[in-house]
Scaffold this motif. Structure first.
Motif, PDB file in Angstrom:
ATOM      1  N   GLU A 112       0.851  -1.183   0.000  1.00  0.00           N
ATOM      2  CA  GLU A 112       0.000   0.000   0.000  1.00  0.00           C
ATOM      3  C   GLU A 112       0.891   1.239   0.000  1.00  0.00           C
ATOM      4  OE1 GLU A 112      -2.227  -0.164   3.653  1.00  0.00           O
ATOM      5  OE2 GLU A 112      -0.561   0.630   4.840  1.00  0.00           O
ATOM      6  N   ARG A 113       0.333   2.359  -0.419  1.00  0.00           N
ATOM      7  CA  ARG A 113       1.073   3.611  -0.348  1.00  0.00           C
ATOM      8  C   ARG A 113       1.024   4.147   1.080  1.00  0.00           C
ATOM      9  NH1 ARG A 113      -0.156   7.352  -5.710  1.00  0.00           N
ATOM     10  NH2 ARG A 113       0.261   5.736  -7.292  1.00  0.00           N
ATOM     11  N   VAL A 114       2.105   4.777   1.497  1.00  0.00           N
ATOM     12  CA  VAL A 114       2.096   5.443   2.802  1.00  0.00           C
ATOM     13  C   VAL A 114       1.343   6.763   2.651  1.00  0.00           C
ATOM     14  CG1 VAL A 114       4.297   4.363   3.390  1.00  0.00           C
ATOM     15  CG2 VAL A 114       4.285   6.683   2.455  1.00  0.00           C
ATOM     16  N   THR A 115       1.115   7.447   3.750  1.00  0.00           N
ATOM     17  CA  THR A 115       0.394   8.715   3.695  1.00  0.00           C
ATOM     18  C   THR A 115       1.251   9.799   3.033  1.00  0.00           C
ATOM     19  OG1 THR A 115       1.206   9.481   5.838  1.00  0.00           O
ATOM     20  CG2 THR A 115      -0.792   8.124   5.831  1.00  0.00           C
ATOM     21  N   LYS A 116       0.601  10.836   2.552  1.00  0.00           N
ATOM     22  CA  LYS A 116       1.329  11.966   1.963  1.00  0.00           C
ATOM     23  C   LYS A 116       2.251  12.607   3.000  1.00  0.00           C
ATOM     24  CE  LYS A 116      -2.005  13.151  -1.637  1.00  0.00           C
ATOM     25  NZ  LYS A 116      -2.869  14.224  -2.218  1.00  0.00           N
ATOM     26  N   GLU A 117       1.809  12.635   4.242  1.00  0.00           N
ATOM     27  CA  GLU A 117       2.630  13.219   5.305  1.00  0.00           C
ATOM     28  C   GLU A 117       3.919  12.431   5.496  1.00  0.00           C
ATOM     29  OE1 GLU A 117      -1.401  14.639   5.547  1.00  0.00           O
ATOM     30  OE2 GLU A 117      -0.620  12.591   5.529  1.00  0.00           O
ATOM     31  N   GLU A 118       3.834  11.097   5.431  1.00  0.00           N
ATOM     32  CA  GLU A 118       5.032  10.268   5.552  1.00  0.00           C
ATOM     33  C   GLU A 118       5.961  10.470   4.358  1.00  0.00           C
ATOM     34  OE1 GLU A 118       4.152   6.109   7.522  1.00  0.00           O
ATOM     35  OE2 GLU A 118       2.407   6.717   6.354  1.00  0.00           O
ATOM     36  N   SER A 119       5.375  10.566   3.161  1.00  0.00           N
ATOM     37  CA  SER A 119       6.196  10.793   1.971  1.00  0.00           C
ATOM     38  C   SER A 119       6.865  12.158   2.022  1.00  0.00           C
ATOM     39  CB  SER A 119       5.328  10.675   0.710  1.00  0.00           C
ATOM     40  OG  SER A 119       4.899   9.341   0.505  1.00  0.00           O
ATOM     41  N   ASP A 120       6.125  13.170   2.458  1.00  0.00           N
ATOM     42  CA  ASP A 120       6.713  14.507   2.594  1.00  0.00           C
ATOM     43  C   ASP A 120       7.881  14.497   3.569  1.00  0.00           C
ATOM     44  OD1 ASP A 120       5.033  15.761   0.793  1.00  0.00           O
ATOM     45  OD2 ASP A 120       3.643  16.494   2.316  1.00  0.00           O
ATOM     46  N   ALA A 121       7.666  13.870   4.718  1.00  0.00           N
ATOM     47  CA  ALA A 121       8.688  13.868   5.771  1.00  0.00           C
ATOM     48  C   ALA A 121       9.982  13.247   5.263  1.00  0.00           C
ATOM     49  CB  ALA A 121       8.186  13.125   7.005  1.00  0.00           C
ATOM     50  N   SER A 125      13.739  15.151   3.953  1.00  0.00           N
ATOM     51  CA  SER A 125      14.914  14.770   4.745  1.00  0.00           C
ATOM     52  C   SER A 125      16.077  14.358   3.845  1.00  0.00           C
ATOM     53  CB  SER A 125      14.575  13.610   5.686  1.00  0.00           C
ATOM     54  OG  SER A 125      14.458  12.376   4.971  1.00  0.00           O
ATOM     55  N   ARG A 126      15.821  14.164   2.551  1.00  0.00           N
ATOM     56  CA  ARG A 126      16.848  13.722   1.615  1.00  0.00           C
ATOM     57  C   ARG A 126      17.764  14.876   1.238  1.00  0.00           C
ATOM     58  NH1 ARG A 126      14.734  11.190  -3.538  1.00  0.00           N
ATOM     59  NH2 ARG A 126      16.218   9.491  -3.266  1.00  0.00           N
ATOM     60  N   PRO A 127      18.985  14.557   0.793  1.00  0.00           N
ATOM     61  CA  PRO A 127      19.859  15.609   0.276  1.00  0.00           C
ATOM     62  C   PRO A 127      19.182  16.338  -0.884  1.00  0.00           C
ATOM     63  CG  PRO A 127      21.068  13.565   0.593  1.00  0.00           C
ATOM     64  CD  PRO A 127      19.627  13.231   0.782  1.00  0.00           C
ATOM     65  N   LEU A 128      19.496  17.604  -1.054  1.00  0.00           N
ATOM     66  CA  LEU A 128      18.878  18.409  -2.104  1.00  0.00           C
ATOM     67  C   LEU A 128      19.049  17.770  -3.481  1.00  0.00           C
ATOM     68  CD1 LEU A 128      17.515  20.982  -3.140  1.00  0.00           C
ATOM     69  CD2 LEU A 128      19.779  22.080  -3.139  1.00  0.00           C
ATOM     70  N   ALA A 129      20.244  17.264  -3.770  1.00  0.00           N
ATOM     71  CA  ALA A 129      20.486  16.658  -5.079  1.00  0.00           C
ATOM     72  C   ALA A 129      19.578  15.457  -5.328  1.00  0.00           C
ATOM     73  CB  ALA A 129      21.945  16.242  -5.198  1.00  0.00           C
ATOM     74  N   SER A 130      19.291  14.692  -4.273  1.00  0.00           N
ATOM     75  CA  SER A 130      18.409  13.537  -4.413  1.00  0.00           C
ATOM     76  C   SER A 130      16.964  13.983  -4.640  1.00  0.00           C
ATOM     77  CB  SER A 130      18.490  12.655  -3.172  1.00  0.00           C
ATOM     78  OG  SER A 130      19.787  12.111  -3.026  1.00  0.00           O
ATOM     79  N   GLN A 131      16.558  15.062  -3.987  1.00  0.00           N
ATOM     80  CA  GLN A 131      15.227  15.616  -4.220  1.00  0.00           C
ATOM     81  C   GLN A 131      15.074  16.036  -5.681  1.00  0.00           C
ATOM     82  OE1 GLN A 131      14.068  18.680  -1.381  1.00  0.00           O
ATOM     83  NE2 GLN A 131      15.262  17.704   0.237  1.00  0.00           N
TER      84      GLN A 131
END
Length: 211
Positions: A112-121, A125-131
């Motif tokens: 299942e997909r996680v919540t949008k809040e979990e995906s946002d969090a 938290s990832r490095p800018l280049a990964s975003q």
């Protein structure tokens, strides 16, 4: 030496269904910690196997980002091949192989997909280049060249700068397990296999499998 002659006898440890934890998530936590302490390269790397609408299986290595009583979570592009597969068939198989410890963990369950809040969090938290890379890459789509891909990245960097926004097509998946098998290599190929299966009432049952 031929491929048929390549073999190794396993002898590092043993595994008993009597000594394992009653809950497989607890048992997984023990093994994961031991893999980490043993400095296994990328102990969080796991194979994810999916099956598409055409019945063809596909597998790839991804990095787990969380596990708990809810399940096993990682993040990816929802428009990728695996995303298309699970949209048609929501059952997947995971595999951890910690070769240095002569261990495997096999996990099967519904995704299942996680919540949008979990995906946002996690995204922020990832490095800018990964975003930026997650936005720039149309995962699993063909591309003319490496240069084209790098141009897409630079265009994304120019557009978003230091403040990218998580795209709707990128986020987390959680596998809710109903089968978890712990495999410990043993001499003479008489390996230890302990299988946990979840019953309809949510309780876990343990049994030993023949190798």
């Amino acid at each position: 030496m031929s491929l048929a002659d390549l073999r190794k006898d396993y002898s590092r440890a043993s595994l008993s269904e009597v000594d394992t934890a009653a809950d497989p998530i607890d048992q997984f936590a023990v093994w994961f910690e031991e893999a980490t302490k043993a400095q296994v390269p990328e102990p969080n790397a796991m194979s994810v196997a999916t099956v598409g609408a055409d019945g063809r299986p596909s597998s790839r290595i991804v990095l787990i980002k969380q596990f708990d009583q809810l399940g096993f979570t990682w993040f990816t592009n929802y428009d990728s091949r695996k995303g298309a597969d699970v949209a048609e068939n929501p059952y997947v198989a995971l595999l951890f192989h910690w070769v240095e410890l002569e261990r495997q963990v096999r996990i099967e369950g519904k995704i299942e997909r996680v919540t949008k809040e979990e995906s946002d969090a996690y995204f922020y938290s990832r490095p800018l280049a990964s975003q930026l890379g997650a936005i720039a890459s149309q995962q699993s789509r063909t591309v003319a060249s490496r240069e084209t891909l790098e141009q897409q990245y630079e265009a994304t960097k120019q557009q978003f700068g230091d403040h990218p926004t998580r795209p709707e097509h990128w986020g987390g998946y959680r596998v809710i397990p109903d089968r978890i098998e712990f495999w410990q290599g043993r001499p003479s190929r008489l390996h230890d296999r302990v299988l946990y299966t979840r019953s309809d009432d949510g309780q876990w049952q343990r049994q030993r499998l023949q190798p």
